[in-house]
Design an enzyme around this catalytic site. Structure first.
Site, PDB file in Angstrom:
ATOM      1  N   ASP A  52       0.844  -1.204   0.000  1.00  0.00           N
ATOM      2  CA  ASP A  52       0.000   0.000   0.000  1.00  0.00           C
ATOM      3  C   ASP A  52       0.880   1.255   0.000  1.00  0.00           C
ATOM      4  O   ASP A  52       0.371   2.383  -0.017  1.00  0.00           O
ATOM      5  CB  ASP A  52      -1.012   0.002   1.148  1.00  0.00           C
ATOM      6  N   SER A  53       2.210   1.047  -0.041  1.00  0.00           N
ATOM      7  CA  SER A  53       3.124   2.163  -0.304  1.00  0.00           C
ATOM      8  C   SER A  53       2.866   2.730  -1.696  1.00  0.00           C
ATOM      9  O   SER A  53       3.401   3.790  -2.037  1.00  0.00           O
ATOM     10  CB  SER A  53       4.587   1.714  -0.163  1.00  0.00           C
ATOM     11  N   ASP A  91      -0.969  -6.196   0.002  1.00  0.00           N
ATOM     12  CA  ASP A  91      -1.334  -5.560   1.270  1.00  0.00           C
ATOM     13  C   ASP A  91      -2.840  -5.401   1.390  1.00  0.00           C
ATOM     14  O   ASP A  91      -3.493  -4.909   0.462  1.00  0.00           O
ATOM     15  CB  ASP A  91      -0.726  -4.145   1.341  1.00  0.00           C
ATOM     16  N   LYS A 121      -0.821  -9.573   2.905  1.00  0.00           N
ATOM     17  CA  LYS A 121      -0.048  -9.089   4.058  1.00  0.00           C
ATOM     18  C   LYS A 121      -0.960  -8.202   4.890  1.00  0.00           C
ATOM     19  O   LYS A 121      -1.691  -7.371   4.344  1.00  0.00           O
ATOM     20  CB  LYS A 121       1.200  -8.326   3.619  1.00  0.00           C
ATOM     21  N   GLU A 123      -1.226  -5.748   8.477  1.00  0.00           N
ATOM     22  CA  GLU A 123      -0.587  -5.053   9.592  1.00  0.00           C
ATOM     23  C   GLU A 123      -1.401  -5.265  10.871  1.00  0.00           C
ATOM     24  O   GLU A 123      -2.619  -5.071  10.865  1.00  0.00           O
ATOM     25  CB  GLU A 123      -0.502  -3.548   9.303  1.00  0.00           C
ATOM     26  N   GLU A 190       9.251  -4.328  10.357  1.00  0.00           N
ATOM     27  CA  GLU A 190       9.704  -3.039   9.830  1.00  0.00           C
ATOM     28  C   GLU A 190      10.310  -2.169  10.926  1.00  0.00           C
ATOM     29  O   GLU A 190       9.709  -1.964  11.990  1.00  0.00           O
ATOM     30  CB  GLU A 190       8.519  -2.311   9.160  1.00  0.00           C
TER      31      GLU A 190
HETATM   32  O1  KIV Z   1       3.613  -1.121   1.606  1.00  0.00           O
HETATM   33  C1  KIV Z   1       4.795  -1.475   1.615  1.00  0.00           C
HETATM   34  O2  KIV Z   1       5.576  -1.199   0.695  1.00  0.00           O
HETATM   35  C2  KIV Z   1       5.271  -2.243   2.756  1.00  0.00           C
HETATM   36  C3  KIV Z   1       6.755  -2.426   2.895  1.00  0.00           C
HETATM   37  C4  KIV Z   1       7.329  -1.194   3.476  1.00  0.00           C
HETATM   38  C5  KIV Z   1       7.086  -3.630   3.669  1.00  0.00           C
HETATM   39  O3  KIV Z   1       4.511  -2.673   3.554  1.00  0.00           O
END
Ligand code: KIV
Length: 272
Positions: A52-53, A91, A121, A123, A190
């Site tokens: 989600d970056s 994510d 993934k 969080e 992280e």
């Molecule tokens: O969203 C992302 O790119 C991430 C990485 C920083 C692990 O979660």
């Protein structure tokens, strides 16, 4: 193909586990589109994270919070189209897995069905244990993301290193053990102290992938725009730049502008 990836078989969660067991480090990078995913997949990357970056790198937002489920699905579908070998992990965006297991499962199923990705993934720690349990019980592989969790930036108020204090470090260890017990296939850690990350890596049997978590983990992940030097505005200590695409693209653009202005492009051989 790099010498490390002569094995052309599709990477699965089970193969990541085997890599940990034989001490082979796992390489992971983010990607958000077809072309980028195809390049890094053909270069031999083990796993691609549709992070989600994308909110920062693709949209220019300050945080990851604005990313929606539909936007993640769009990016993930594009990446899956470009990745033939790498394990594609997506994510779950902010607000889609936060203590309502039925809703979380619906969102998880939607991502898996619409994108063809291999895993998700998520969080969060014990606060979302029921959500994680339900998703894994539905047959969806989950990578846990702990330590600095960018989706919780408004709670932390800072992006500094996490778990430096004993109490937070202990909660992190407990969360990692819980996520392993729930059946997560891997954990991303992280921005935490290297010694703590190394300790956790030895405690759990599943692979631990670090970003800003030192070298004592089972693998590394970086944001592709940062490591390729596309984005020059972000220079944390943990980042190593492997290219300066910003400079290469700037020069290429300037050369193109010059050729257009001077009527040098297109020439005869470039015309019909
Ligand atoms: O969203 C992302 O790119 C991430 C990485 C920083 C692990 O979660």
């Amino acid at each position: 193909m790099s010498t490390y990836t002569e094995d052309k078989r599709k990477v699965t969660t089970h193969r990541l586990l085997e890599m940990k067991q034989r001490g082979e480090k796992i390489s992971m990078l983010t990607a958000y589109d077809y072309s980028m995913a195809k390049i890094i997949d053909e270069a031999g990357i083990d796993s691609i994270l549709v992070g989600d970056s994308a909110s920062n790198t693709m949209v220019g937002n300050a945080t990851t919070l604005p990313m929606t489920l539909d936007q993640m699905i769009y990016h993930a579908r594009s990446v899956v189209n470009g990745a033939k070998r790498a394990l594609v992990v997506v994510d779950m965006p902010f607000g889609t897995c936060s203590g309502n297991p039925r809703q979380s499962l619906e969102a998880a199923i939607r991502i898996m069905q619409k994108t063809g990705a291999d895993a998700l993934k998520i969080e969060g720690g014990q606060e979302i244990r029921e959500d994680v349990k339900k998703i894994i019980n539905a047959g969806i592989p989950v990578m846990s993301h702990l330590g600095l969790m960018p989706q919780s930036i408004n709670k932390y108020g800072t992006y500094t290193v996490r778990a430096k204090e004993e109490k937070e470090a202990q909660k992190l260890v407990d969360d990692c053990l819980l996520m392993e017990e729930l059946g997560c296939f891997a954990i991303t850690l992280e921005k935490i102290p290297a010694t703590l990350a190394s300790e956790i890596t030895q405690k759990v049997k599943i692979p631990v992938i670090g970003i800003g978590a030192g070298s004592g983990v089972d693998g590394q992940v970086l944001v592709i725009h940062d490591m390729m030097g596309i984005n020059k505005d972000f220079s944390p200590k943990f980042l190593r730049r492997y290219a300066d695409l910003h400079a290469i693209m700037t020069v290429a653009t300037q050369n193109y502008i010059r050729d257009v202005k001077e009527s040098d492009f297109p020439n005869k051989s470039e015309s019909y």
